[in-house]
Design a protein around this motif. Structure first.
Motif, mmCIF file in Angstrom:
data_model
loop_
_atom_site.group_PDB
_atom_site.id
_atom_site.type_symbol
_atom_site.label_atom_id
_atom_site.label_comp_id
_atom_site.label_asym_id
_atom_site.label_seq_id
_atom_site.Cartn_x
_atom_site.Cartn_y
_atom_site.Cartn_z
ATOM 1 N N THR A 281 0.841 -1.188 0.000
ATOM 2 C CA THR A 281 0.000 0.000 0.000
ATOM 3 C C THR A 281 0.875 1.237 0.000
ATOM 4 O O THR A 281 1.876 1.300 0.722
ATOM 5 N N ALA A 282 0.508 2.197 -0.826
ATOM 6 C CA ALA A 282 1.131 3.517 -0.835
ATOM 7 C C ALA A 282 -0.009 4.527 -0.758
ATOM 8 O O ALA A 282 -1.184 4.158 -0.888
ATOM 9 N N TYR A 283 0.329 5.786 -0.542
ATOM 10 C CA TYR A 283 -0.688 6.829 -0.448
ATOM 11 C C TYR A 283 -0.342 7.970 -1.389
ATOM 12 O O TYR A 283 0.807 8.415 -1.442
ATOM 13 N N LEU A 284 -1.349 8.433 -2.127
ATOM 14 C CA LEU A 284 -1.188 9.556 -3.041
ATOM 15 C C LEU A 284 -1.949 10.743 -2.470
ATOM 16 O O LEU A 284 -3.161 10.670 -2.262
ATOM 17 N N THR A 285 -1.236 11.824 -2.189
ATOM 18 C CA THR A 285 -1.822 13.049 -1.654
ATOM 19 C C THR A 285 -1.752 14.103 -2.754
ATOM 20 O O THR A 285 -0.660 14.391 -3.269
ATOM 21 N N VAL A 286 -2.907 14.668 -3.124
ATOM 22 C CA VAL A 286 -2.979 15.606 -4.247
ATOM 23 C C VAL A 286 -3.742 16.855 -3.821
ATOM 24 O O VAL A 286 -4.838 16.751 -3.267
ATOM 25 N N PRO A 287 -3.179 18.055 -4.083
ATOM 26 C CA PRO A 287 -3.924 19.279 -3.797
ATOM 27 C C PRO A 287 -5.241 19.299 -4.581
ATOM 28 O O PRO A 287 -5.302 18.828 -5.714
ATOM 29 N N ASP A 288 -6.284 19.840 -3.951
ATOM 30 C CA ASP A 288 -7.586 19.891 -4.610
ATOM 31 C C ASP A 288 -7.646 20.955 -5.708
ATOM 32 O O ASP A 288 -8.428 20.837 -6.644
ATOM 33 N N GLU A 289 -6.849 21.993 -5.598
ATOM 34 C CA GLU A 289 -6.866 23.100 -6.556
ATOM 35 C C GLU A 289 -5.734 22.971 -7.568
ATOM 36 O O GLU A 289 -4.685 22.414 -7.280
ATOM 37 N N GLY A 290 -5.964 23.540 -8.745
ATOM 38 C CA GLY A 290 -4.918 23.609 -9.767
ATOM 39 C C GLY A 290 -4.615 22.263 -10.381
ATOM 40 O O GLY A 290 -5.428 21.359 -10.357
ATOM 41 N N GLY A 291 -3.452 22.179 -10.935
ATOM 42 C CA GLY A 291 -3.013 20.939 -11.557
ATOM 43 C C GLY A 291 -2.864 21.126 -13.057
ATOM 44 O O GLY A 291 -3.319 22.118 -13.597
ATOM 45 N N PRO A 292 -2.206 20.212 -13.688
ATOM 46 C CA PRO A 292 -1.568 19.042 -13.097
ATOM 47 C C PRO A 292 -0.395 19.434 -12.190
ATOM 48 O O PRO A 292 0.249 20.447 -12.395
ATOM 49 N N HIS A 293 -0.161 18.582 -11.195
ATOM 50 C CA HIS A 293 0.825 18.855 -10.154
ATOM 51 C C HIS A 293 2.097 18.044 -10.369
ATOM 52 O O HIS A 293 2.034 16.885 -10.773
ATOM 53 N N PRO A 294 3.259 18.655 -10.056
ATOM 54 C CA PRO A 294 4.494 17.863 -10.080
ATOM 55 C C PRO A 294 4.412 16.766 -9.008
ATOM 56 O O PRO A 294 3.772 16.949 -7.975
ATOM 57 N N LEU A 295 5.052 15.646 -9.282
ATOM 58 C CA LEU A 295 5.003 14.494 -8.382
ATOM 59 C C LEU A 295 6.287 14.387 -7.568
ATOM 60 O O LEU A 295 7.384 14.504 -8.109
ATOM 61 N N VAL A 296 6.129 14.158 -6.257
ATOM 62 C CA VAL A 296 7.264 13.866 -5.381
ATOM 63 C C VAL A 296 7.008 12.504 -4.747
ATOM 64 O O VAL A 296 5.956 12.272 -4.160
ATOM 65 N N VAL A 297 7.958 11.604 -4.889
ATOM 66 C CA VAL A 297 7.897 10.309 -4.217
ATOM 67 C C VAL A 297 8.619 10.459 -2.887
ATOM 68 O O VAL A 297 9.747 10.958 -2.842
ATOM 69 N N VAL A 298 7.971 10.045 -1.793
ATOM 70 C CA VAL A 298 8.563 10.158 -0.465
ATOM 71 C C VAL A 298 8.762 8.754 0.107
ATOM 72 O O VAL A 298 7.818 7.971 0.191
ATOM 73 N N PHE A 299 10.011 8.479 0.504
ATOM 74 C CA PHE A 299 10.344 7.217 1.150
ATOM 75 C C PHE A 299 10.292 7.387 2.664
ATOM 76 O O PHE A 299 10.641 8.445 3.190
ATOM 77 N N PRO A 300 9.913 6.343 3.403
ATOM 78 C CA PRO A 300 9.778 6.443 4.862
ATOM 79 C C PRO A 300 11.101 6.280 5.606
ATOM 80 O O PRO A 300 12.094 5.821 5.057
ATOM 81 N N ILE A 301 11.041 6.643 6.873
ATOM 82 C CA ILE A 301 12.143 6.418 7.807
ATOM 83 C C ILE A 301 12.138 4.939 8.212
ATOM 84 O O ILE A 301 11.090 4.310 8.256
ATOM 85 N N LEU A 302 13.295 4.406 8.539
ATOM 86 C CA LEU A 302 13.391 3.047 9.058
ATOM 87 C C LEU A 302 12.553 2.933 10.329
ATOM 88 O O LEU A 302 12.650 3.767 11.228
ATOM 89 N N ASN A 303 11.716 1.925 10.396
ATOM 90 C CA ASN A 303 10.844 1.674 11.553
ATOM 91 C C ASN A 303 9.915 2.835 11.881
ATOM 92 O O ASN A 303 9.526 3.027 13.026
ATOM 93 N N ASP A 304 9.560 3.632 10.884
ATOM 94 C CA ASP A 304 8.632 4.747 11.060
ATOM 95 C C ASP A 304 7.217 4.201 11.167
ATOM 96 O O ASP A 304 6.834 3.289 10.443
ATOM 97 N N ASP A 305 6.435 4.780 12.063
ATOM 98 C CA ASP A 305 5.028 4.389 12.143
ATOM 99 C C ASP A 305 4.218 5.056 11.035
ATOM 100 O O ASP A 305 3.015 4.877 10.941
ATOM 101 N N GLY A 306 4.887 5.816 10.196
ATOM 102 C CA GLY A 306 4.225 6.507 9.093
ATOM 103 C C GLY A 306 4.027 7.979 9.357
ATOM 104 O O GLY A 306 3.729 8.743 8.447
ATOM 105 N N SER A 307 4.205 8.410 10.595
ATOM 106 C CA SER A 307 3.877 9.792 10.943
ATOM 107 C C SER A 307 4.821 10.812 10.300
ATOM 108 O O SER A 307 4.368 11.839 9.810
#
Length: 163
Positions: free
Chosen positions: A55-81
């Protein structure tokens, strides 16, 4: 390790709540400060290169677009926060953000360095494949793409930029 594209017929994309990681003090503070943000979050379920459902999550601003994409990798043992707050912060600035979950990297229980390296490789390969899939969405600007990470995630971030 061979890169293979994500099969669209095996991707499930659904609306998700703006806050995924519950119980984290960091997330609670972010939610209080930014309760009226205008972005949407979708969960993306896909078959990862290890043959597991990811599972991954895509967060997109509601206004404007098309938006540039940034892929974010998690911290080791991160709870996701931490990666979730980074994603929300980027979305507030007009970026669409693909937040990867990554494979568990329990250093203490790893049977070998090769096992850890395989998980690194699979995380990168999954991110490349999923980013290509997401870049086909109308709200994403496929020509503008960046990769980011925090802590261990920053070590993974240079790899997906290579073609």
């Amino acid at each position: 390790m061979e890169y293979t594209a994500i099969r669209p017929d095996r991707v499930i994309m659904e609306d998700a709540p703006q806050t995924i990681t519950r119980g984290s003090t960091l997330i609670k503070i972010d939610d209080i400060l930014h309760w009226d943000d205008d972005y949407s979050v979708r969960s993306i379920e896909f078959e990862g290169h290890m043959g597991t459902h990811e599972t991954a999550y895509l967060t997109v601003p509601d206004e404007g677009g098309p938006h540039p994409l940034v892929v974010v990798f998690p911290i080791l043992n991160d709870d996701g926060s931490v990666s979730e707050v980074v994603s929300k912060s980027l979305a507030r600035r007009g970026f669409a953000v693909l937040r990867m979950q990554g494979y568990p990297l329990d250093l203490a229980d790893a049977s070998s360095v090769e096992e850890l390296m395989d998980k690194f490789r699979y995380s990168i390969t999954d991110a490349r494949a999923l980013a290509r899939y997401v870049q086909g969405l109308p709200e994403i600007d496929a020509e503008r793409f960046a990769v980011a990470g925090v802590s261990l995630g920053s070590l993974l971030s240079p790899a997906p930029r290579r073609n």
